[in-house]
Design a protein around this motif. Structure first.
Motif, PDB file in Angstrom:
ATOM      1  N   ALA A  24     -25.316  -2.891  58.450  1.00 15.86           N
ATOM      2  CA  ALA A  24     -26.475  -1.947  58.214  1.00 15.86           C
ATOM      3  C   ALA A  24     -27.809  -3.111  57.986  1.00 15.86           C
ATOM      4  CB  ALA A  24     -26.123  -1.271  57.087  1.00 15.86           C
TER       5      ALA A  24
ATOM      6  N   ALA B 226     -31.018  -2.943  60.081  1.00 11.68           N
ATOM      7  CA  ALA B 226     -32.273  -2.570  59.348  1.00 11.68           C
ATOM      8  C   ALA B 226     -33.213  -3.719  60.028  1.00 11.68           C
ATOM      9  CB  ALA B 226     -32.066  -2.686  57.906  1.00 11.68           C
TER      10      ALA B 226
ATOM     11  N   ALA C  54     -32.411   0.552  55.017  1.00  8.07           N
ATOM     12  CA  ALA C  54     -31.049   1.435  55.062  1.00  8.07           C
ATOM     13  C   ALA C  54     -30.689   1.501  53.722  1.00  8.07           C
ATOM     14  CB  ALA C  54     -29.962   0.748  55.648  1.00  8.07           C
TER      15      ALA C  54
ATOM     16  N   THR D 221     -23.700   4.891  55.639  1.00  7.06           N
ATOM     17  CA  THR D 221     -25.214   5.354  55.737  1.00  7.06           C
ATOM     18  C   THR D 221     -25.111   6.719  55.204  1.00  7.06           C
ATOM     19  OG1 THR D 221     -25.543   4.220  57.743  1.00  7.06           O
ATOM     20  CG2 THR D 221     -26.829   6.049  57.247  1.00  7.06           C
TER      21      THR D 221
END
Length: 175
Positions: A152, A156, A163, A170
């Motif tokens: 993530a 990002a 994130a 998520t």
């Protein structure tokens, strides 16, 4: 007997005592702060803690009243002798209670690109090793939640947006 007046902001000593009593009853959260550091080849820095299995991103737990972005600066100085500059926030991950642990808020900050090849050595007993790893191969070293968090963070960074995760997943906002 005349009732005691309720505390008000105008009565600062009583007001502060009233607020302190409420503050003492509020739950506390553990806060972890890690940093995504890359080398010129785009590899990410991972560290091998001596006190738990699996590798991690560099960083650690915030001390009382310490801002998370200052936590990563302090931890990298203590553990690796690195002075890093935080460039922005990549990930916020709410981690649910698990095992003996209460819930936690985990941050990953962007530490940019650094050039320390050949000079990277742990400076305390909390780490046994530190090395740069291709992000696609990092998952073999990381625990599942940290692998998802790293993925993530890399996304990002690429998308230039923070994130928000729940347990490394998520978060799905309601429509």
């Amino acid at each position: 007997m005349t009732p005691k007046p309720a505390p008000t902001p105008a009565n600062s000593e009583a007001w502060n005592a009233y607020l302190a009593e409420g503050n003492a009853k509020q739950p506390r959260k553990r806060v972890a702060a890690d940093v995504l550091l890359r080398d010129a080849a785009g590899r990410v820095l991972l560290v091998n803690p001596t006190y738990k299995p699996g590798w991690d991103l560099p960083g650690g737990m915030a001390e009382a009243n310490e801002p998370p972005e200052e936590t990563v600066v302090r931890e990298l100085r203590e553990e690796l002798g690195l002075d890093v500059v935080v460039h922005g926030l990549l990930v916020v991950d709410w981690v649910a209670p698990h095992g003996p642990w209460d819930d936690q808020i985990a941050f990953i900050f962007d530490g940019g690109t650094i050039d320390v090849e050949g000079k990277l050595m742990p400076h305390d007993e909390e780490l046994s090793e530190a090395r740069f790893v291709d992000p696609a191969k990092a998952g073999a070293l990381l625990r599942d939640r940290m692998e998802r968090r790293l993925t993530a963070a890399v996304r990002a960074l690429r998308e230039e947006r923070t994130a928000y995760l729940h347990d490394g997943q998520t978060y799905q906002y309601q429509s």
